[in-house]
Motif scaffolding. Structure first.
Motif, mmCIF file in Angstrom:
data_model
loop_
_atom_site.group_PDB
_atom_site.id
_atom_site.type_symbol
_atom_site.label_atom_id
_atom_site.label_comp_id
_atom_site.label_asym_id
_atom_site.label_seq_id
_atom_site.Cartn_x
_atom_site.Cartn_y
_atom_site.Cartn_z
ATOM 1 N N PRO A 1 2.650 4.742 -1.750
ATOM 2 C CA PRO A 1 2.487 5.753 -2.608
ATOM 3 C C PRO A 1 2.746 5.344 -4.088
ATOM 4 O O PRO A 1 2.100 5.448 -5.011
ATOM 5 C CB PRO A 1 3.164 7.013 -2.167
ATOM 6 C CG PRO A 1 3.558 6.709 -0.606
ATOM 7 C CD PRO A 1 3.484 5.129 -0.691
ATOM 8 N N LEU B 1 -8.726 8.728 -8.137
ATOM 9 C CA LEU B 1 -8.425 8.268 -6.445
ATOM 10 C C LEU B 1 -7.138 8.029 -6.454
ATOM 11 O O LEU B 1 -6.533 8.403 -5.193
ATOM 12 C CB LEU B 1 -9.471 7.487 -6.127
ATOM 13 C CG LEU B 1 -11.030 7.817 -5.937
ATOM 14 C CD1 LEU B 1 -11.801 6.407 -5.801
ATOM 15 C CD2 LEU B 1 -11.261 8.956 -4.998
ATOM 16 N N ARG B 2 -6.671 7.142 -7.333
ATOM 17 C CA ARG B 2 -5.350 6.517 -6.971
ATOM 18 C C ARG B 2 -4.155 7.650 -7.123
ATOM 19 O O ARG B 2 -3.351 7.640 -6.419
ATOM 20 C CB ARG B 2 -4.878 5.413 -7.886
ATOM 21 C CG ARG B 2 -5.881 4.162 -7.659
ATOM 22 C CD ARG B 2 -5.589 3.531 -6.067
ATOM 23 N NE ARG B 2 -6.365 2.385 -5.934
ATOM 24 C CZ ARG B 2 -6.198 1.499 -5.117
ATOM 25 N NH1 ARG B 2 -5.346 1.875 -4.205
ATOM 26 N NH2 ARG B 2 -7.084 0.526 -4.888
ATOM 27 N N ASP C 1 0.107 3.139 -5.283
ATOM 28 C CA ASP C 1 -0.886 3.681 -5.634
ATOM 29 C C ASP C 1 -0.845 4.530 -6.706
ATOM 30 O O ASP C 1 -1.759 4.402 -7.826
ATOM 31 C CB ASP C 1 -1.375 5.108 -4.500
ATOM 32 C CG ASP C 1 -2.181 4.292 -3.382
ATOM 33 O OD1 ASP C 1 -3.085 3.430 -3.588
ATOM 34 O OD2 ASP C 1 -1.991 4.999 -2.342
ATOM 35 N N GLU D 1 -4.777 10.718 -6.786
ATOM 36 C CA GLU D 1 -4.652 11.917 -5.709
ATOM 37 C C GLU D 1 -3.994 11.456 -4.646
ATOM 38 O O GLU D 1 -3.184 12.184 -3.730
ATOM 39 C CB GLU D 1 -6.188 12.056 -5.507
ATOM 40 C CG GLU D 1 -6.903 12.896 -6.572
ATOM 41 C CD GLU D 1 -6.840 14.536 -6.361
ATOM 42 O OE1 GLU D 1 -5.768 14.903 -5.437
ATOM 43 O OE2 GLU D 1 -7.258 15.411 -7.183
ATOM 44 N N ALA D 2 -4.223 10.321 -4.137
ATOM 45 C CA ALA D 2 -3.577 9.494 -2.815
ATOM 46 C C ALA D 2 -1.840 9.751 -3.192
ATOM 47 O O ALA D 2 -1.359 9.888 -2.234
ATOM 48 C CB ALA D 2 -4.035 8.015 -2.787
ATOM 49 N N ALA D 3 -1.426 9.265 -4.285
ATOM 50 C CA ALA D 3 0.010 9.336 -4.714
ATOM 51 C C ALA D 3 0.325 10.811 -4.725
ATOM 52 O O ALA D 3 1.481 11.024 -4.103
ATOM 53 C CB ALA D 3 0.051 8.747 -5.908
ATOM 54 N N SER E 1 0.622 -1.372 -0.097
ATOM 55 C CA SER E 1 0.006 0.117 0.072
ATOM 56 C C SER E 1 0.867 1.344 -0.030
ATOM 57 O O SER E 1 0.481 2.163 0.536
ATOM 58 C CB SER E 1 -0.928 0.097 1.329
ATOM 59 O OG SER E 1 -0.132 -0.083 2.417
ATOM 60 N N LYS F 1 -1.036 13.349 -2.896
ATOM 61 C CA LYS F 1 -0.540 13.604 -1.500
ATOM 62 C C LYS F 1 0.459 12.986 -0.709
ATOM 63 O O LYS F 1 0.864 13.751 0.380
ATOM 64 C CB LYS F 1 -2.074 13.350 -0.760
ATOM 65 C CG LYS F 1 -3.445 14.152 -1.179
ATOM 66 C CD LYS F 1 -4.382 13.525 -0.711
ATOM 67 C CE LYS F 1 -5.770 14.447 -1.015
ATOM 68 N NZ LYS F 1 -6.987 14.080 -0.541
ATOM 69 N N ALA F 2 0.776 11.727 -0.968
ATOM 70 C CA ALA F 2 2.005 11.164 -0.350
ATOM 71 C C ALA F 2 3.300 11.689 -1.043
ATOM 72 O O ALA F 2 4.369 11.173 -0.612
ATOM 73 C CB ALA F 2 1.717 9.825 -0.514
#
Length: 499
Positions: free
Chosen positions: A435, A456-457, A438, A459-461, A433, A463-464
């Motif tokens: 970044p 979504l993926r 993602d 965006e998560a990456a 899990s 932010k990380a």
């Protein structure tokens, strides 16, 4: 004679009128829609009859045509006929209008018909144009083509191009986090024999010299390896189920300790190197033999397996099999039980950590299983990212460590490069899990057309801290906003009332 001359001249005049038609093509409004999910192409063309001024005997046949960009494929849609006054009444007298033919209209009238048609979307339509063929005719001539300005000699209405902006081809490879030394094992079985009901080891008894040599050869193999250090030699002893369980506990434990001490004394191992365990009665081994070794004549095999798997006490099981199926038990006692008296051994050893690049190259070429996950990543960095040499190192790494999250991530990136989405997904299931994972899952989702999941993926990456995710998010926004149809026709519909 004069009447025939007059008729000929009239016909020639009509033909000249048809050929001389040069009024610019007009269309009131055009709408072309590609539904890629439903795999349909819809065309809606609205005409304004007030735009057409035709002589009474003249008519225009307007035929929408879908033409591939290469011009090798085409599809004609239903034609529309625009008529002068006399031709319109001619069709009326023939009853065609009464029959409900709504594709015949009178030029100069207030009619604004919209003709629509939906056809299955074929692959070649992904890069095509929607055009209108215009043919002029009158009462006494065959329709003649009125050349249009498009490269096909028609009147272009719309262009179709379903190609989306391509996703970037950048990927995020990540270094593995497992940098512990490589631990390896050598495992085997030794059928060391003991005198009945005794625990003393006699190296020359029966086949003991050969069987003990199995353990010693495994140890010697590791000791001769200058890159390896033995960390543990484990021996697990097993006894067969005949006799009392309590006595089998004594035999299995005592024989295992005796064999372990014999090996330790030969090599002068520290006590911490040797370890033991034991199984008083190898019922699982009996089950495997009954299931897999079908050469033995055991008629009640299924029934005996049921007893083996039952919750009965060990002594009760053995007695029940012996008393209920004596002929079968005789075979088991002679042919199977001797194989259940064995010592399983495991020689564990640690491979040294290689720090020199040339050493890493040598080991990669000879035995890559000796390398740590981080060693593979170090070797990969010697080559341009994505090069054949780079990919070979990464693929070898995940083959050696199929459950390492970062190596699976890197293998997924390789498969995404190749376009093998199924194999990429298989690796991503084991990629953890992070970044980077993602980001790769976002690429996979986008390649599959699931832009919501991709967003979504990414965006998560982002932010990380994965900066490349911004580029992908921007491209997805372009893809979502992309419209595959461009209307190119000059329409006569007033701008203020346009859609």
């Amino acid at each position: 004679m004069k009447r025939y001359i007059f008729t000929f001249l009239a016909a020639a005049s009509c033909a000249l009128q048809a050929l001389a038609y040069s009024t610019a093509f007009k269309v009131y409004d055009v709408d072309v829609n590609v539904d890629e999910a439903a795999k349909t192409l819809s065309v809606a063309i609205q005409l304004n009859m007030a735009d057409y001024k035709l002589g009474g005997d003249r008519e225009l046949i307007l035929t929408p045509v879908i033409i591939s960009e290469a011009g090798t494929d085409s599809l004609e849609l239903e034609p529309v006929t625009v008529c002068g006054r006399n031709r319109y009444f001619y069709y009326m007298r023939k009853g065609q209008l009464d029959a409900g033919d709504e594709r015949i209209y009178r030029a100069g009238s207030k009619q604004r018909p919209t003709v629509t048609e939906t056809v299955p979307f074929e692959e070649w339509m992904g890069r095509s144009s929607v055009e209108m063929r215009e043919e002029a005719a009158n009462c006494c001539s065959r329709p003649e083509n009125v050349p249009g300005p498009s490269r096909h000699g028609l009147n272009e209405l719309a262009l179709i191009d379903t190609r989306r902006p391509p996703l970037p081809v950048e990927f995020v490879f990540a270094p593995p986090v497992d940098d512990k030394p490589v631990e390896k094992n050598i495992e085997g079985k030794a059928f060391v024999s003991f005198v009945v009901n005794r625990t003393e080891l006699k190296p020359d008894y029966m086949v003991n010299k050969r069987e003990i040599a199995k353990i010693l050869n495994s140890i010697d193999y590791v000791r001769q390896d200058t890159d390896a250090v033995i960390t543990n030699v484990h021996i697990k002893g097993f006894a067969s189920p005949e006799g009392s369980y309590s006595n089998n506990v004594r035999l299995a434990q005592g024989r295992t300790v005796t064999l372990s001490n014999y090996v330790r004394d030969l090599y002068h191992f520290d006590r911490g190197i040797m370890s033991t365990s034991f199984e008083p009665e190898d019922w699982e081994g009996l089950r495997r033999y009954l299931t897999d070794s079908l050469d033995y004549d055991i008629p009640h095999r299924a029934e005996i397996l049921g007893i083996v798997d039952s919750p009965m006490e060990p002594d009760a099981k053995d007695h029940y099999i012996r008393d209920t199926y004596p002929a079968d038990y005789k075979v088991i006692l002679k042919e199977i039980y001797p194989w259940l008296r064995h010592s399983d051994y495991t020689v564990k050893y640690r491979i040294k950590v290689y720090t020199d690049i040339e050493e890493l190259k040598r080991v990669f070429a000879s035995d890559p299983t000796r390398l740590r996950p981080v060693d593979f990543y170090t070797l990969a960095q010697l080559h341009p990212e994505g090069s054949p040499e780079y990919l070979k190192v990464m693929e070898t790494a995940v083959g050696v460590y199929p459950d390492d999250p970062m190596l699976n991530l890197n293998a997924a990136n390789i498969e995404l490069m190749r376009g093998d989405l199924e194999r990429a997904q298989s690796h991503l299931l084991r990629a953890g899990s992070s970044p980077e994972a993602d980001f790769a899952r976002g690429v996979l989702a986008a390649r599959r057309g699931d832009y919501s999941e991709a967003t979504l993926r990414f965006e998560a990456a982002r932010k990380a801290g994965i900066a490349k995710a911004d580029t992908y998010l921007g491209t997805i926004d372009q893809i979502k906003a992309y419209h595959p149809v461009t209307i190119t026709a000059q329409t006569t519909k007033p701008a203020e009332s346009s859609k």
